[in-house]
Design a protein around this motif. Structure first.
Motif, PDB file in Angstrom:
ATOM      1  N   PRO A 103       0.808  -0.961  -0.046  1.00  0.00           N
ATOM      2  CA  PRO A 103      -0.225   0.362  -0.183  1.00  0.00           C
ATOM      3  C   PRO A 103       0.868   1.130  -0.198  1.00  0.00           C
ATOM      4  CG  PRO A 103       0.037  -0.824   2.831  1.00  0.00           C
ATOM      5  CD  PRO A 103       0.913  -1.645   1.488  1.00  0.00           C
ATOM      6  N   THR A 104       0.394   1.976  -0.418  1.00  0.00           N
ATOM      7  CA  THR A 104       0.964   3.947  -0.142  1.00  0.00           C
ATOM      8  C   THR A 104       1.006   3.950   1.485  1.00  0.00           C
ATOM      9  OG1 THR A 104       0.371   4.224  -3.160  1.00  0.00           O
ATOM     10  CG2 THR A 104       1.482   5.769  -1.899  1.00  0.00           C
ATOM     11  N   ALA A 105       1.730   4.437   1.496  1.00  0.00           N
ATOM     12  CA  ALA A 105       2.056   5.180   2.694  1.00  0.00           C
ATOM     13  C   ALA A 105       0.799   6.593   2.935  1.00  0.00           C
ATOM     14  CB  ALA A 105       3.338   5.531   3.348  1.00  0.00           C
ATOM     15  N   LEU A 106       0.265   7.484   3.635  1.00  0.00           N
ATOM     16  CA  LEU A 106      -0.144   8.110   3.081  1.00  0.00           C
ATOM     17  C   LEU A 106       0.391   9.104   4.673  1.00  0.00           C
ATOM     18  CD1 LEU A 106      -3.414   7.017   2.493  1.00  0.00           C
ATOM     19  CD2 LEU A 106      -2.431   8.427   1.287  1.00  0.00           C
ATOM     20  N   PRO A 107       0.218  10.529   4.529  1.00  0.00           N
ATOM     21  CA  PRO A 107       0.461  11.340   3.066  1.00  0.00           C
ATOM     22  C   PRO A 107       0.933  11.015   2.232  1.00  0.00           C
ATOM     23  CG  PRO A 107       0.752  12.547   5.876  1.00  0.00           C
ATOM     24  CD  PRO A 107       0.990  11.212   5.820  1.00  0.00           C
ATOM     25  N   VAL A 108       0.487  11.696   1.120  1.00  0.00           N
ATOM     26  CA  VAL A 108       1.992  11.399   0.177  1.00  0.00           C
ATOM     27  C   VAL A 108       1.634  12.730  -0.717  1.00  0.00           C
ATOM     28  CG1 VAL A 108       0.381  10.742  -1.425  1.00  0.00           C
ATOM     29  CG2 VAL A 108       3.011  10.637  -1.903  1.00  0.00           C
ATOM     30  N   ALA A 140      -1.858  13.616  -1.299  1.00  0.00           N
ATOM     31  CA  ALA A 140      -3.164  12.233  -0.487  1.00  0.00           C
ATOM     32  C   ALA A 140      -2.892  12.363   0.726  1.00  0.00           C
ATOM     33  CB  ALA A 140      -2.643  11.556  -1.869  1.00  0.00           C
ATOM     34  N   THR A 141      -4.281  12.253   1.273  1.00  0.00           N
ATOM     35  CA  THR A 141      -4.219  11.738   2.846  1.00  0.00           C
ATOM     36  C   THR A 141      -5.610  10.604   2.926  1.00  0.00           C
ATOM     37  OG1 THR A 141      -5.919  13.412   3.462  1.00  0.00           O
ATOM     38  CG2 THR A 141      -3.713  14.441   3.777  1.00  0.00           C
ATOM     39  N   ARG A 142      -5.821  10.053   4.001  1.00  0.00           N
ATOM     40  CA  ARG A 142      -6.003   8.747   4.630  1.00  0.00           C
ATOM     41  C   ARG A 142      -7.612   9.846   4.531  1.00  0.00           C
ATOM     42  NH1 ARG A 142      -6.646   3.983   4.505  1.00  0.00           N
ATOM     43  NH2 ARG A 142      -4.203   4.492   5.404  1.00  0.00           N
ATOM     44  N   ASP A 143      -8.235  10.562   4.516  1.00  0.00           N
ATOM     45  CA  ASP A 143      -9.198  11.881   4.270  1.00  0.00           C
ATOM     46  C   ASP A 143      -9.376  12.255   3.036  1.00  0.00           C
ATOM     47  OD1 ASP A 143     -10.303  11.099   7.398  1.00  0.00           O
ATOM     48  OD2 ASP A 143      -8.842  13.006   7.547  1.00  0.00           O
ATOM     49  N   GLY A 144      -9.109  12.238   2.568  1.00  0.00           N
ATOM     50  CA  GLY A 144      -9.085  12.624   0.847  1.00  0.00           C
ATOM     51  C   GLY A 144      -7.867  13.351   0.447  1.00  0.00           C
ATOM     52  N   VAL A 145      -8.052  14.530  -0.802  1.00  0.00           N
ATOM     53  CA  VAL A 145      -6.753  14.782  -1.529  1.00  0.00           C
ATOM     54  C   VAL A 145      -6.559  16.319  -1.790  1.00  0.00           C
ATOM     55  CG1 VAL A 145      -8.352  14.102  -3.582  1.00  0.00           C
ATOM     56  CG2 VAL A 145      -5.525  14.180  -3.603  1.00  0.00           C
ATOM     57  N   THR A 153      -5.047  28.266  -6.840  1.00  0.00           N
ATOM     58  CA  THR A 153      -6.725  27.708  -6.168  1.00  0.00           C
ATOM     59  C   THR A 153      -6.034  26.594  -4.862  1.00  0.00           C
ATOM     60  OG1 THR A 153      -7.055  26.449  -8.231  1.00  0.00           O
ATOM     61  CG2 THR A 153      -7.881  28.316  -7.801  1.00  0.00           C
ATOM     62  N   VAL A 154      -6.373  26.181  -3.924  1.00  0.00           N
ATOM     63  CA  VAL A 154      -6.307  25.290  -3.505  1.00  0.00           C
ATOM     64  C   VAL A 154      -7.946  24.217  -3.196  1.00  0.00           C
ATOM     65  CG1 VAL A 154      -5.943  23.962  -0.943  1.00  0.00           C
ATOM     66  CG2 VAL A 154      -4.484  25.988  -1.857  1.00  0.00           C
ATOM     67  N   ARG A 155      -7.964  22.791  -3.586  1.00  0.00           N
ATOM     68  CA  ARG A 155      -9.205  22.716  -3.344  1.00  0.00           C
ATOM     69  C   ARG A 155      -8.978  21.243  -2.995  1.00  0.00           C
ATOM     70  NH1 ARG A 155     -13.728  21.712  -7.546  1.00  0.00           N
ATOM     71  NH2 ARG A 155     -15.471  20.964  -6.495  1.00  0.00           N
ATOM     72  N   ARG A 156     -10.082  20.962  -1.346  1.00  0.00           N
ATOM     73  CA  ARG A 156     -10.029  20.336  -0.687  1.00  0.00           C
ATOM     74  C   ARG A 156     -11.464  18.608  -1.398  1.00  0.00           C
ATOM     75  NH1 ARG A 156      -7.333  15.697   1.785  1.00  0.00           N
ATOM     76  NH2 ARG A 156      -8.224  15.538   3.434  1.00  0.00           N
ATOM     77  N   LEU A 157     -11.098  17.927  -1.309  1.00  0.00           N
ATOM     78  CA  LEU A 157     -11.900  16.916  -1.997  1.00  0.00           C
ATOM     79  C   LEU A 157     -11.462  15.508  -0.933  1.00  0.00           C
ATOM     80  CD1 LEU A 157     -11.184  16.824  -5.754  1.00  0.00           C
ATOM     81  CD2 LEU A 157     -12.904  18.062  -4.930  1.00  0.00           C
ATOM     82  N   ARG A 211      -0.719   5.557  -8.492  1.00  0.00           N
ATOM     83  CA  ARG A 211      -0.396   5.847  -7.399  1.00  0.00           C
ATOM     84  C   ARG A 211      -1.606   6.474  -6.949  1.00  0.00           C
ATOM     85  NH1 ARG A 211       4.803   7.724  -5.024  1.00  0.00           N
ATOM     86  NH2 ARG A 211       3.701   7.077  -2.854  1.00  0.00           N
ATOM     87  N   LEU A 212      -2.138   7.380  -7.118  1.00  0.00           N
ATOM     88  CA  LEU A 212      -3.468   8.335  -7.094  1.00  0.00           C
ATOM     89  C   LEU A 212      -4.580   7.759  -7.693  1.00  0.00           C
ATOM     90  CD1 LEU A 212      -3.821  11.030  -6.086  1.00  0.00           C
ATOM     91  CD2 LEU A 212      -3.773  11.878  -8.141  1.00  0.00           C
ATOM     92  N   ARG A 213      -4.329   6.560  -8.675  1.00  0.00           N
ATOM     93  CA  ARG A 213      -5.751   6.592  -9.071  1.00  0.00           C
ATOM     94  C   ARG A 213      -5.722   5.667  -8.081  1.00  0.00           C
ATOM     95  NH1 ARG A 213      -3.861   4.689 -14.359  1.00  0.00           N
ATOM     96  NH2 ARG A 213      -4.854   6.836 -15.111  1.00  0.00           N
ATOM     97  N   ALA A 214      -4.675   4.663  -7.495  1.00  0.00           N
ATOM     98  CA  ALA A 214      -4.929   3.462  -6.975  1.00  0.00           C
ATOM     99  C   ALA A 214      -5.147   3.801  -5.265  1.00  0.00           C
ATOM    100  CB  ALA A 214      -3.116   2.685  -6.921  1.00  0.00           C
ATOM    101  N   LEU A 215      -4.880   5.005  -5.283  1.00  0.00           N
ATOM    102  CA  LEU A 215      -5.299   5.478  -3.906  1.00  0.00           C
ATOM    103  C   LEU A 215      -6.832   5.898  -3.898  1.00  0.00           C
ATOM    104  CD1 LEU A 215      -2.446   7.668  -2.890  1.00  0.00           C
ATOM    105  CD2 LEU A 215      -3.401   5.705  -1.322  1.00  0.00           C
ATOM    106  N   ALA A 216      -7.531   6.881  -5.195  1.00  0.00           N
ATOM    107  CA  ALA A 216      -8.668   6.319  -5.040  1.00  0.00           C
ATOM    108  C   ALA A 216      -9.654   5.958  -5.253  1.00  0.00           C
ATOM    109  CB  ALA A 216      -9.078   7.885  -7.005  1.00  0.00           C
ATOM    110  N   ASP A 217      -9.476   4.269  -6.304  1.00  0.00           N
ATOM    111  CA  ASP A 217      -9.772   3.341  -6.005  1.00  0.00           C
ATOM    112  C   ASP A 217     -10.031   2.819  -4.706  1.00  0.00           C
ATOM    113  OD1 ASP A 217     -10.129   3.328  -9.113  1.00  0.00           O
ATOM    114  OD2 ASP A 217      -8.791   2.429  -9.659  1.00  0.00           O
ATOM    115  N   ALA A 218      -8.879   2.498  -3.861  1.00  0.00           N
ATOM    116  CA  ALA A 218      -9.061   2.017  -3.002  1.00  0.00           C
ATOM    117  C   ALA A 218     -10.073   2.738  -1.623  1.00  0.00           C
ATOM    118  CB  ALA A 218      -8.104   1.868  -2.236  1.00  0.00           C
ATOM    119  N   LEU A 219      -9.959   4.116  -1.575  1.00  0.00           N
ATOM    120  CA  LEU A 219     -10.683   4.665  -0.572  1.00  0.00           C
ATOM    121  C   LEU A 219     -12.039   5.659  -1.393  1.00  0.00           C
ATOM    122  CD1 LEU A 219      -6.775   6.456   0.636  1.00  0.00           C
ATOM    123  CD2 LEU A 219      -7.430   4.227   1.570  1.00  0.00           C
TER     124      LEU A 219
END
Length: 153
Positions: A7-12, A74-79, A86-90, A137-145
């Motif tokens: 797994p990818t260690a978060l945050p990344v 990318a964190t456990r809660d989102g990206v 701009t800064v956008r939290r998702l 890696r970001l796609r894998a995180l989005a799919d997993a989380l």
């Protein structure tokens, strides 16, 4: 290409490091050059002329620093997507798909509200292989989380 590490260690944090180094280096060199020229001007040049030269160097540095700002965290809660101004939290549930197609200047995130968001922190300009790896890696995180590709219909 090998699959992303699991797994990818978060945050990344994903950031175009080479682009950032080039931009900040050029900005620093320009600022030093303009300041040196301003200080080396002969006596007839007024203080305002010197200040203008230094100010021009500062503006060039500021613009290049702004261009080096993009990142994706990318964190456990989102990206969090940090673009130029701009800064956008998702939340992960908002990210349906991570796209980096041939010719794209950066990654695009397809969002649950039907829009897409440019994630300029992953850009294939100077380091294409690194950008492809980061996008995977970001796609894998989005799919997993997040909702995953099965729910993205």
């Amino acid at each position: 290409m090998p699959a992303p590490d699991e797994p990818t260690a978060l945050p990344v944090t994903f950031r175009p490091v080479r682009t950032r180094v080039v931009l900040l280096t050029v900005g620093s060199v320009m600022l030093i050059t303009f300041a040196t020229v301003a200080l080396a001007m002969p006596a007839p040049w007024a203080a305002a002329d010197r200040a203008t030269m230094i100010g021009t160097g500062l503006i060039i540095f500021a613009v290049l620093a702004l261009l080096s700002r993009p990142k994706v965290v990318a964190t456990r809660d989102g990206v969090t997507v940090v673009n130029l101004t701009t800064v956008r939290r998702l939340a992960w549930a908002e990210v349906l798909r991570v796209n980096l197609r041939a010719g794209d200047p950066w990654v695009y995130l397809d969002l649950a509200d039907g829009t897409s968001l440019a994630a300029m922190g992953i850009q294939p300009g100077i380091a294409r292989q690194q950008a492809v790896s980061d996008a995977r890696r970001l796609r894998a995180l989005a799919d997993a989380l997040g909702t995953g590709p099965a729910d993205a219909a």
